[in-house]
Every structure is written in C-alpha cells, then in structure tokens.
Design a protein around this motif. Structure first.
Motif: not given
Length: 560
Positions: A137-148
């Motif tokens: 959950e904490l790293t979700k912003p990074f994971a979403e950014l990579a696939k945005k």
C-alpha cells in the motif's frame, strides 16, 4: 540441512563455508576475509545521517564504496527506512527523457522498499499482522506511476516521493550508488536539481531526511564529465552537499585484525604485525590493493616457502612477490588508471614531473590536475605536497610510462641489448648495471645541454634498467628522499633490494652530504651497500665508477 538464502546466496545451515579474500564486487564477512566496517558505518550514521546531511561518498575505483554502503544500511535500518538504490539498475535508454527516467526510478524505489530485511527497518511493520499488504500500500504511488498512461514528469515523481515520506512514521534515508554513471545526461542533472530543491525545503514538505550519493565523481566535479559544448547543462551551484572527509583507507592495524582472522583458520605461522605493516607499506591501505595482495598471498604464493617446514611465511620477500604478480595483471583498476591519464594530459604531466624529475608540487585541492588525481585516487596530499597515493600505483605508473616511451628510447634499447649479462645465479649485479650505463650515457646523450639532462637524466636510467629487471623485478621512487636535487630509486629484484640515489652534481661538499644521507637511509632497508649516480656538468669531472666507504656502509658511485 536447511538451505538459507541471504543476499542471493544459498548456504547450508550448520555448514561452514571456507572464506577467501575477495577482489570482485561487494565483500561479505560471512564469505570473505575483510576489514570490518562496523565502526566506520556507525561514525557515518552519527556524523552525517543522524544530522540529516546530504553528502557524497566520492572515492576512486574499487575503494570499497559499495561495501561501505552495505555496512551502513545495516546500521541505519534500526532507526530509518532505507531506500538503497543503484543507478546502474537503470538502463541508458531510460535516461533519455523525464518520462522514461521517472518510471524507471519509481520501479527502483519499489524494489528497494521490498528488498528484504537488510534494506528495510523492521520497526515500521513489526506489530502489523498484514505486513506485506501495508508495504504494498505504501509503495502503491510508485507502482502506479511506473504504469501510468501518458507522460510522467520528474516533478510528479517527487510529489509521489513526498507522499510516501509523509505516510511512514520513520525518517527516510535515500542512498544512490554509482550516481555518476549517467552524469552526461540532462535528465540526470534535472533529477539532481529537483532532489536538491526538495531536500532544502524538507521542513515544509515530507521528503528524504538524509541523502547519500556514492561515485567516483563528486557533485562539484560532475562538470568534468560533460563535453565543453554541454557545460550550459551545469547550471546549479550544488552547494548543499556536506563535506565527506572520512578516511576510507585501511590502517596497518585494521589489516592486522583481518589477518588475525585468517591466521586463526589457516595457521600459517605468519608474523601478523610484520605482514600487515608490509602490505600497508605497498598499498597505503587502498582497499582493493590490500585484498588483491592478500588474495595472491593466499592462492598463488606456495605454502612450501613457509607453513609446515619451520620457515616463516607471509614474509617481506613473499609479499614483494605478490606485488610483482599483481603488477603483471591487467586489472580493471590499472586499466582505468591508464584511460584516465590518456583522457587528462595535465594529470599525466604532473605525475611524470613528480616521478621523473623529483618535482615538489604544492598541494591545492582546487588546482585541476591535483583535483583530478585525488578524485581518481591516484594522488594524495603529503606534507603539503602532491604525492602518488601508494607504492603499487607508483610502480604501475612507472611501468606504464616506460612501456609507452620504450619504442623511441635509445636507453631502453641499450638495456635490452645488455640485459643477459647482469643476472648471475638469479641475482642482479647492480655494480655492473651502473658501469655499463656510464659507458653508454655519453654515446646516447652527447651534445645535450645541462637543462635537458637535468630534466630527463633520471628517466633515462630507469628506461635503461627496465628491460633488465622486467618480469622479475620492479622499482619505485622513494617519497622520503625525492626532490629536485635528489631521488632515491628502490629496486626490488627476486626478493633483493637495491637503493640507487640519482642526483645532480652540486660540488664535493654536497656530494659528501649525499653519501652520508644515503648511508643513513640504507639502515631503513637493513642494507650495507648502496649506489649513487651523479649527473656532473663540471668539465673537469672524472667519469667512471668507484667504491667508497661511509662508516660501515659501502657506496658504489657512478659519475657521468
């Protein structure tokens, strides 16, 4: 037995692994004999990270930067969330624009956060039953950014970083290793500019508490990697990095502690203090060189010379042999040295003047050649002057210079022609070397003026000597005696040492003082015999070789 994985390496629980000296990659105390870095890591944490510093660990190639960072992570993880990254994880193509880099770095941050207990503090999640879910959950912003979908900007990357740092309850430390690996890319410079800005403003928005960068080039020196036409890229003062002046070389005592661990397992019967001092004398504690010499001692120098037959092992002679074997290797470190000297002519010229002419150059960290040499690890400050960093580098540099000049050197050709007559029963006849050099000198340099000989005379003797000792011996200039008037060359040949003083003639009184100085200096090497070469421009000089007694020492003097 149960297989346990740590840092990608499987070990059988309960089974010991034979340790060895490592010269490739990161050192692990469970696998390798190494100088323990606990005290150093604790000091870096206390003086820099705990104070929220932004700093750069800038040292030469194979100086133990990555190994130090690994040790540092273990200390930081007790009190910080550590995002330990490496710019070599990001491909060249991903530095082409903001979008590619931002996505790639976001993925690197996710990997760092999920990198295992050696990377992440356990305090943040110790009482959480759904620990992995919280991490994701904490790293979700990074994971979403990579696939945005659509383009991603560096500013959006830093907004996500700020969001992450605001959610966790612990302070965050960012480590970037090999930070200079892509320094000639504009996106890299833009990334550093934003990192600097967010760090400065960290009291107003969450971001990394401390930033640790590591590489050969310090931030203030990154401009050196840009082409002149691209210097417009370098548009920031980069004035926030704290000075990291910690000595990362090893002391003789630290080398001794490492050898103590080795001796407990191998039982060689070595004199640990003597071996440590001798290794330090050659390496000045340069981490790779220390490990390389020890590795050769352990794996290539036969135990038949010592262990099991009552004779001492890891002796000065054996360590000298290990150094000779090392200098024959085409190591990445020596290869890098040659490339840097080819790239920076001003640095090469400075080193040649120091070694060949005995020139004393005042140390100034802002002078270009000095700055380059210190940054690459080739040079150091010694008594207010610039000096070559260690004896092994000095020998490697002299080998490099003489090889490049040998093809055009008459002195080298004479030495090559004469070489077979100088070695008798495996021993070098230095008396005959001096006698033959005097005979050839007039033929080679007839008509040359005083300034020419004063500048190049010492170089010509070394070029003459090189093919004679090549493959079996080495030489270096003794820093304690080197100046414009006098230089002592120490020749190592098959375990035997010869001290040769080379000087410009300045009258009988000066010559007598030189004899006394050389006689005193021979005590350091426990030698009874020394050699002198005097370049004499007095028209009434008597050319030739003679032997004189000074106290209990015998000096062979060549005048030419």
């Amino acid at each position: 037995m149960v297989s346990i994985q740590k840092n990608g390496i499987f070990r059988e629980e309960g089974m010991g692994m034979e340790r060895y000296f490592n010269t490739e990659g990161v050192c692990d105390p469970q696998l390798h004999y190494m100088v323990r870095l606990d005290d150093r890591a604790e000091e870096i944490k206390r003086l820099f990270v705990d104070r929220g510093k932004y700093f750069v660990i800038s040292r030469g190639r194979q100086y133990g930067k990555t190994t130090t960072l690994r040790a540092l992570v273990k200390y930081l993880q007790r009190d910080y969330i550590v995002l330990s990254t490496d710019f070599q994880e990001i491909g060249t193509a991903e530095f082409k624009d903001e979008d590619s880099f931002a996505r790639a770095f976001a993925e690197v941050l996710v990997k760092a956060f999920h990198g295992g207990e050696t990377e992440i503090s356990t305090k943040e999640f110790a009482m959480e039953p759904e620990r992995m879910e919280k991490k994701e959950e904490l790293t979700k912003p990074f994971a979403e950014l990579a696939k945005k979908a659509g383009n991603v900007s560096l500013r959006e990357l830093f907004n996500r970083i700020s969001e992450f740092c605001g959610k966790v309850s612990m302070r965050v430390a960012l480590i970037i290793d090999e930070v200079d690996s892509a320094a000639n890319n504009q996106v890299f410079l833009d990334f550093l500019a934003l990192l600097r800005r967010y760090y400065i403003d960290r009291e107003n928005q969450p971001v990394f508490y401390s930033v640790i960068l590591a590489g050969v080039y310090d931030i203030k020196n990154l401009k050196l990697k840009l082409r002149p036409e691209d210097e417009r890229k370098y548009n920031s003062p980069w004035n926030i990095a704290a000075e990291f002046d910690m000595d990362m070389s090893f002391t003789a005592g630290q080398i001794g502690d490492m050898l103590q661990e080795y001796e407990k397992e191998k039982e060689t019967g070595m004199d640990i203090e003597l071996a440590a001092e001798e290794i330090y004398r050659y390496t000045s504690g340069y981490p790779y060189l220390v490990s390389a010499v020890c590795k050769l001692m352990d794996e290539k120098i036969p135990f038949g010379k010592g262990r099991g037959n009552g004779k001492p092992t890891w002796t000065k002679e054996e360590i000298g042999e290990a150094v000779r074997l090392l200098l024959k290797k085409n190591t990445p470190l020596f290869d890098s040295m040659a490339k840097q000297l080819d790239s920076y002519g001003v640095l090469r010229q400075m080193i040649e003047e120091i070694l060949y002419q005995g020139k004393q150059i005042s140390y100034s960290p802002i002078e270009t050649a000095t700055n380059l040499g210190v940054m690459f690890g080739f040079l150091k400050e010694e008594n207010g002057c610039v000096a070559v960093a260690n004896l092994i580098f000095e020998m490697a540099l002299l080998n490099l210079f003489t090889v490049k000049e040998a093809l055009e050197s008459e002195a080298f050709r004479y030495g090559q022609r004469d070489k077979n007559q100088f070695v008798q029963n495996g021993r070098l006849n230095m008396d005959l070397v001096l006698k033959k050099f005097v005979e050839h000198f007039t033929d080679i340099y007839n008509g040359k003026d005083e300034k020419f000989v004063e500048k190049y005379g010492r170089k010509f003797f070394l070029l003459y000597l090189k093919p004679i000792i090549n493959g079996t011996g080495n030489y270096y200039m003794e820093a304690q005696t080197r100046d414009a008037r006098r230089t002592d060359v120490v020749v190592d040949y098959a375990g035997e040492q010869f001290v040769v003083e080379m000087k410009i003639w300045h009258g009988n009184e000066y010559n007598e003082r030189g004899e006394e100085q050389l006689a005193d200096y021979l005590d350091y090497f426990h030698l009874k015999k020394g050699y002198m070469i005097s370049f004499n421009f007095n028209k009434k000089k008597e050319i030739g070789v003679r032997e004189v007694a000074v106290g209990d020492k015998r000096l062979v003097e060549a005048v030419l």
